[in-house]
Design a protein around this motif. Structure first.
Motif, PDB file in Angstrom:
ATOM      1  N   THR B  87       0.626  -1.161  -0.005  1.00  0.00           N
ATOM      2  CA  THR B  87      -0.047   0.379   0.122  1.00  0.00           C
ATOM      3  C   THR B  87       1.220   1.486   0.007  1.00  0.00           C
ATOM      4  OG1 THR B  87      -1.373  -1.048   0.678  1.00  0.00           O
ATOM      5  CG2 THR B  87      -2.176   1.135   1.129  1.00  0.00           C
ATOM      6  N   ILE B  88       0.665   2.226  -0.773  1.00  0.00           N
ATOM      7  CA  ILE B  88       1.466   2.936  -1.395  1.00  0.00           C
ATOM      8  C   ILE B  88       0.512   4.339  -1.193  1.00  0.00           C
ATOM      9  CG2 ILE B  88       3.039   4.139  -2.469  1.00  0.00           C
ATOM     10  CD1 ILE B  88       4.336   1.864  -3.701  1.00  0.00           C
ATOM     11  N   THR B  89       0.633   5.268  -0.055  1.00  0.00           N
ATOM     12  CA  THR B  89      -0.426   6.679  -0.013  1.00  0.00           C
ATOM     13  C   THR B  89       0.261   7.752  -0.567  1.00  0.00           C
ATOM     14  OG1 THR B  89      -2.030   4.782   1.289  1.00  0.00           O
ATOM     15  CG2 THR B  89      -2.261   7.284   0.855  1.00  0.00           C
ATOM     16  N   PRO B  90       0.955   8.189  -1.185  1.00  0.00           N
ATOM     17  CA  PRO B  90       1.499  10.209  -1.319  1.00  0.00           C
ATOM     18  C   PRO B  90       0.500  10.772  -1.273  1.00  0.00           C
ATOM     19  CG  PRO B  90       1.220   8.899  -3.234  1.00  0.00           C
ATOM     20  CD  PRO B  90       0.523   7.624  -2.794  1.00  0.00           C
ATOM     21  N   PHE B  91       1.087  11.713  -0.173  1.00  0.00           N
ATOM     22  CA  PHE B  91      -0.099  12.858   0.000  1.00  0.00           C
ATOM     23  C   PHE B  91       1.291  14.444  -0.089  1.00  0.00           C
ATOM     24  CE2 PHE B  91      -0.663  16.610   2.953  1.00  0.00           C
ATOM     25  CZ  PHE B  91      -2.076  16.788   2.286  1.00  0.00           C
ATOM     26  N   LEU B  92       0.384  15.191  -0.676  1.00  0.00           N
ATOM     27  CA  LEU B  92       0.756  16.601  -0.862  1.00  0.00           C
ATOM     28  C   LEU B  92       0.013  17.167  -0.885  1.00  0.00           C
ATOM     29  CD1 LEU B  92       3.052  18.245  -2.943  1.00  0.00           C
ATOM     30  CD2 LEU B  92       1.337  17.480  -4.690  1.00  0.00           C
ATOM     31  N   ARG B  93       0.579  18.976   0.193  1.00  0.00           N
ATOM     32  CA  ARG B  93      -0.178  19.900   0.347  1.00  0.00           C
ATOM     33  C   ARG B  93       0.802  21.451   0.067  1.00  0.00           C
ATOM     34  NH1 ARG B  93      -4.498  21.158   2.048  1.00  0.00           N
ATOM     35  NH2 ARG B  93      -5.153  19.945   3.302  1.00  0.00           N
ATOM     36  N   ARG B 101       3.227  23.913   6.122  1.00  0.00           N
ATOM     37  CA  ARG B 101       2.118  23.590   5.768  1.00  0.00           C
ATOM     38  C   ARG B 101       1.908  23.175   3.720  1.00  0.00           C
ATOM     39  NH1 ARG B 101      -4.001  24.517   4.570  1.00  0.00           N
ATOM     40  NH2 ARG B 101      -4.691  22.934   5.611  1.00  0.00           N
ATOM     41  N   THR B 102       3.111  23.758   3.412  1.00  0.00           N
ATOM     42  CA  THR B 102       3.422  22.903   1.415  1.00  0.00           C
ATOM     43  C   THR B 102       4.208  21.891   2.406  1.00  0.00           C
ATOM     44  OG1 THR B 102       3.530  25.114   0.585  1.00  0.00           O
ATOM     45  CG2 THR B 102       4.655  23.274  -0.211  1.00  0.00           C
ATOM     46  N   HIS B 103       3.738  20.963   2.011  1.00  0.00           N
ATOM     47  CA  HIS B 103       4.843  19.531   2.086  1.00  0.00           C
ATOM     48  C   HIS B 103       4.661  18.197   1.974  1.00  0.00           C
ATOM     49  CE1 HIS B 103       1.498  18.896   5.331  1.00  0.00           C
ATOM     50  NE2 HIS B 103       1.319  17.770   5.910  1.00  0.00           N
ATOM     51  N   VAL B 104       5.045  17.195   1.272  1.00  0.00           N
ATOM     52  CA  VAL B 104       5.084  15.815   0.604  1.00  0.00           C
ATOM     53  C   VAL B 104       5.124  14.937   2.009  1.00  0.00           C
ATOM     54  CG1 VAL B 104       5.220  14.381  -1.024  1.00  0.00           C
ATOM     55  CG2 VAL B 104       6.270  17.015  -0.939  1.00  0.00           C
ATOM     56  N   ASP B 105       4.003  13.927   1.818  1.00  0.00           N
ATOM     57  CA  ASP B 105       4.239  12.967   2.910  1.00  0.00           C
ATOM     58  C   ASP B 105       4.339  11.410   2.830  1.00  0.00           C
ATOM     59  OD1 ASP B 105       4.998  11.333   5.265  1.00  0.00           O
ATOM     60  OD2 ASP B 105       2.542  11.815   6.141  1.00  0.00           O
ATOM     61  N   PHE B 106       4.614  10.345   2.766  1.00  0.00           N
ATOM     62  CA  PHE B 106       4.461   9.281   2.512  1.00  0.00           C
ATOM     63  C   PHE B 106       2.743   8.822   3.888  1.00  0.00           C
ATOM     64  CE2 PHE B 106       7.240   8.650  -0.698  1.00  0.00           C
ATOM     65  CZ  PHE B 106       6.124   8.339  -1.859  1.00  0.00           C
ATOM     66  N   GLN B 154      -5.179  14.215  11.838  1.00  0.00           N
ATOM     67  CA  GLN B 154      -3.986  13.731  10.790  1.00  0.00           C
ATOM     68  C   GLN B 154      -2.517  13.457  11.610  1.00  0.00           C
ATOM     69  OE1 GLN B 154      -5.538  13.629   7.565  1.00  0.00           O
ATOM     70  NE2 GLN B 154      -7.746  14.503   9.059  1.00  0.00           N
ATOM     71  N   LYS B 155      -2.227  12.308  11.176  1.00  0.00           N
ATOM     72  CA  LYS B 155      -1.411  11.951  10.939  1.00  0.00           C
ATOM     73  C   LYS B 155      -0.198  11.719   9.729  1.00  0.00           C
ATOM     74  CE  LYS B 155      -3.139  11.195  14.981  1.00  0.00           C
ATOM     75  NZ  LYS B 155      -2.211  12.009  16.323  1.00  0.00           N
ATOM     76  N   LEU B 156       1.103  11.526  10.313  1.00  0.00           N
ATOM     77  CA  LEU B 156       1.998  11.515   9.399  1.00  0.00           C
ATOM     78  C   LEU B 156       3.106  10.195   9.655  1.00  0.00           C
ATOM     79  CD1 LEU B 156       4.843  14.341  10.380  1.00  0.00           C
ATOM     80  CD2 LEU B 156       3.848  14.572   8.089  1.00  0.00           C
ATOM     81  N   GLY B 157       3.071   9.693   8.129  1.00  0.00           N
ATOM     82  CA  GLY B 157       3.107   8.221   7.981  1.00  0.00           C
ATOM     83  C   GLY B 157       4.489   7.981   9.338  1.00  0.00           C
ATOM     84  N   GLN B 158       4.825   6.743   9.499  1.00  0.00           N
ATOM     85  CA  GLN B 158       5.493   6.547  10.532  1.00  0.00           C
ATOM     86  C   GLN B 158       6.193   4.740  10.565  1.00  0.00           C
ATOM     87  OE1 GLN B 158       6.969   7.908  14.134  1.00  0.00           O
ATOM     88  NE2 GLN B 158       8.123   5.396  13.607  1.00  0.00           N
ATOM     89  N   PRO B 159       7.485   4.680  10.219  1.00  0.00           N
ATOM     90  CA  PRO B 159       8.378   3.370   9.853  1.00  0.00           C
ATOM     91  C   PRO B 159       8.105   2.936  11.120  1.00  0.00           C
ATOM     92  CG  PRO B 159       9.915   5.815   9.650  1.00  0.00           C
ATOM     93  CD  PRO B 159       8.679   6.157  10.586  1.00  0.00           C
TER      94      PRO B 159
END
Lengths: 274, 412
Positions: B87-93, B101-106, B154-159
């Motif tokens: 499962t791959i879920t990229p997020f971009l703002r 606030r402009t950021h990218v995250d998986f 709203q959460k960031l992806g965690q290794p």
């Protein structure tokens, strides 16, 4: 209309007269007839349920079309998986595919014949599994004309039955059976089921609201038999007589006995459903 | 897993957004091409436009009376072999004013293997624990992406490496969390924000190896009749930072401390009543041992007057033993909220809630309404209002940050 009302009045007066005079013979005959009709109703309901015994598990895809009074349509798609639980209500999973904003949402229900159902909802955006109340029986499912109680597992124990004679539905002889919900919070005073007399499957259901007014009619069609035994409808159409709205369900891609187990119906499995 | 973590770390070193995005896309593209054909991917997601309006002028340098922002999120899912999936879920703002606030995250970039009595996951993942509505104290795995919303959902992806053991009575979850992610905060040009900027680049850590610290968690959860229960322990870097004033950078800086948290959560589902509680005990070298709790109920009126509509009433109490010394604003507060769902074809919903500080420090008012348009669009409007009564409070000017936010999302 006038005729109907005066007929009702005449009937009520007759019943009242009987009650007052206490015509013993008439009274006991009528209770005997009542009991026979109830026994026959229950017998048919048990037979309908019994012929579905042993299906094990099934999967299917459903398209639901909501049609409002002016004919505007909106479409929902979902898939469902059902696990038979001998001696209790089934376990079922529903996975929503459309509309897109609810894609990935899934619900899990353990239905019970007499106790309250257990229900969980998975919200994909938050990865959250939420236990929800199963008290809501009469509310609409996905904004449709189907209430939660219409689409939940239909256990014999959920109603008391009275056989009202045979009638013809679309050229098919059907048993007409009144069913009164025995569970709490139903939106209905009663349902009239029309059961195909030879195939023992529902062809039509009429629903009466809490004020006992005609509310909805369900027509069930396009039946197919699976594994040489289990009948499943291809189409269900629910018409609401009070609002003029309709909902059409079509079912496809039926699969039986693909080896689903309890583990596929756990609140943990909700998180990784596809 | 570690190659992935390395790749993401490598990406995160690029602070210039275009390079950052390009870097993520390369990693993303490589992993797609390396795993399965495009046709096998199940995709869902959304593009969302957001307009915010601030009726009051700010007392800090972010003086815009409105803001425009775009976000995109897509989840790509594919089976790998008989028992595996990715499962791959990229997020971009992209935000017009706030570069933080402009950021990218998986949100996710994770491999899942499903065994008969166990499941294993490795990669960047997102999990949720908890039952409450106002705050989830036991939701300790993922860091809050606080630039996304004023709430913590709203959460960031965690290794993570996660092993789930499936038992008849419930689950045992074990987590190894290699790599800590710092909380995002609004930048100097972002609104709403506190009068002082939180300088995330100057974050400090109690652990000598900073955000390379490996954290651990274990959780047991199950259902007993009407009760859904969970018990857990977490050891490592607390996700919620202590905020300190750092004179050397003339800004607020987050301090991430080490702690051990024991948590319990319970929900009883009794017809129309949902009774809920989450309680945590935290202990650490730089921390006074304390408990925090959220407890309350949700009561629903279903199918009101046969209209199909439901009204839910939520009441919760929030407590933190540290009192005013708590980094949480919810140290002795109460939430009361009303949730209306029409259950119509458009899924029209509305929520009105207020969180009140029971010591009289202030209130947070939140009003929200949303509905679907057609098959693919969803619109929402929300209002957040602050009121601060204590003139000594560092939050005194937060009431300048009241805002109305309109969102229009396209879903696929």
């Amino acid at each position: 209309m006038t005729l109907l009302i005066s007929n009702h009045r005449a009937m009520r007066q007759l019943v009242l007269a009987m009650a007052i005079t206490g015509t013993t013979a008439l009274y006991s005959t009528s209770t005997w007839a009542d009991q026979a009709a109830k026994d026959r109703g229950l017998e048919i309901a048990v037979a309908v349920q019994a012929q579905d015994d042993g299906f094990g598990d099934s999967e299917s895809a459903m398209t639901m079309t909501l049609i409002n009074r002016s004919g505007k349509e909106s479409v929902r798609r979902m898939r469902s998986r059902i696990l038979e639980v001998p001696g209790d209500g089934d376990k079922s999973l529903s996975i929503f595919d459309q509309p897109a904003d609810v894609k990935g949402t899934a619900s899990l229900t353990y239905s019970h014949a007499t106790e309250a159902d257990e229900q969980w909802l998975f919200l994909p955006a938050l990865k959250r599994v939420k236990r929800i109340s199963s008290k809501n029986k009469s509310g609409p499912f996905m904004g449709s004309e189907f209430a939660f109680e219409d689409i939940s597992s239909q256990e014999v124990e959920k109603y008391s039955y009275t056989y009202l004679g045979d009638e013809t539905v679309d050229g098919i002889t059907a048993h007409k059976i009144e069913a009164i919900p025995t569970y709490k919070h139903s939106g209905y005073t009663r349902l009239i089921n029309y059961i195909d007399a030879t195939r023992l499957i529902p062809l039509k259901v009429e629903y009466f609201d809490r004020k006992n007014s005609a509310l909805k009619t369900l027509s069930v069609s396009e039946y197919e038999q699976h594994l040489g035994k289990y009948w499943r409808a291809g189409k269900m159409e629910m018409e609401n007589h009070q609002t003029g709205k309709r909902t059409i369900l079509t079912w496809s891609d039926y699969k039986f006995q693909s080896g689903l187990t309890d583990k596929d119906f756990s609140s943990n499995s909700l998180k990784r459903l596809r | 897993m570690f190659a992935l973590k390395g790749a993401i770390k490598f990406c995160n070193r690029h602070h210039q957004i275009p390079r950052l995005i390009a870097c993520y896309l390369v990693v993303f593209g490589l992993s797609l091409s390396g795993t399965a054909a495009w046709a096998d991917w199940d995709v869902r997601g959304n593009f969302t436009q957001e307009l915010s309006v601030f009726p009051h002028t700010a007392i800090h340098e972010a003086n815009q009376s409105s803001n425009y922002s775009l976000s995109a999120e897509a989840e790509f899912y594919s089976n790998l072999g008989d028992n595996g999936s990715i499962t791959i879920t990229p997020f971009l703002r992209v935000d017009r004013n706030d570069s933080e606030r402009t950021h990218v995250d998986f949100r996710e970039f994770i491999y899942t293997h499903v065994g008969d009595t166990w499941e294993a996951r490795a990669g960047l993942g997102k999990v949720f624990f908890g039952v409450a509505e106002s705050e989830n104290l036991v939701d300790v795995i993922n860091q809050t992406d606080a630039v996304e919303s004023f709430t913590t959902d709203q959460k960031l992806g965690q290794p993570m490496i996660n092993l789930t053991l499936i038992k008849d009575w419930g689950n045992i979850d074990l987590f190894v969390l290699p790599g800590f992610r710092t909380r995002t905060f609004a930048g100097a040009n972002g609104r709403p924000r506190l009068p002082f900027v939180v300088n995330t680049d100057a974050a400090e850590f109690e652990a000598s190896n900073g955000n390379d610290q490996i954290d651990f968690a274990a959780r047991v959860s199950g259902v007993i009749g009407d009760w859904d229960l969970g018990a857990q322990v977490f050891h490592g870097t607390a996700r919620e930072p202590l905020i300190q004033f750092n004179p050397s950078v003339n800004a607020l800086t987050p301090l991430y401390i080490q702690n051990t948290e024991i948590g319990f959560d319970a929900q009883a589902t009794l017809e129309s009543w949902l009774l809920k509680a989450e309680i945590v005990h935290r202990a650490g070298k730089l921390l006074d041992d304390h408990i925090a709790l959220v407890a309350g109920f949700e009561y629903s009126f279903f199918d009101i007057k046969s209209s199909g509509a439901d009204l839910g009433i939520v009441a919760e109490y929030l407590y933190d033993e540290r009192g005013d010394g708590s980094p949480s604003l919810l140290q002795n507060d109460a939430l009361i909220a009303f949730r209306l769902a029409l259950n119509n074809a458009a899924s029209t919903e509305a929520l009105a809630g207020v969180i009140t500080d029971l010591d009289g420090a202030g209130n947070l008012l939140s009003l929200e309404a949303s509905r679907r348009f057609g098959d693919s669009f969803k619109a929402s409007i929300s209002y957040t209002g602050f009121s601060v009564n204590d003139s000594e409070s560092p939050l005194i000017n937060l009431d300048r940050e009241d805002n109305t936010r309109i969102e229009l999302g396209y879903f696929f």
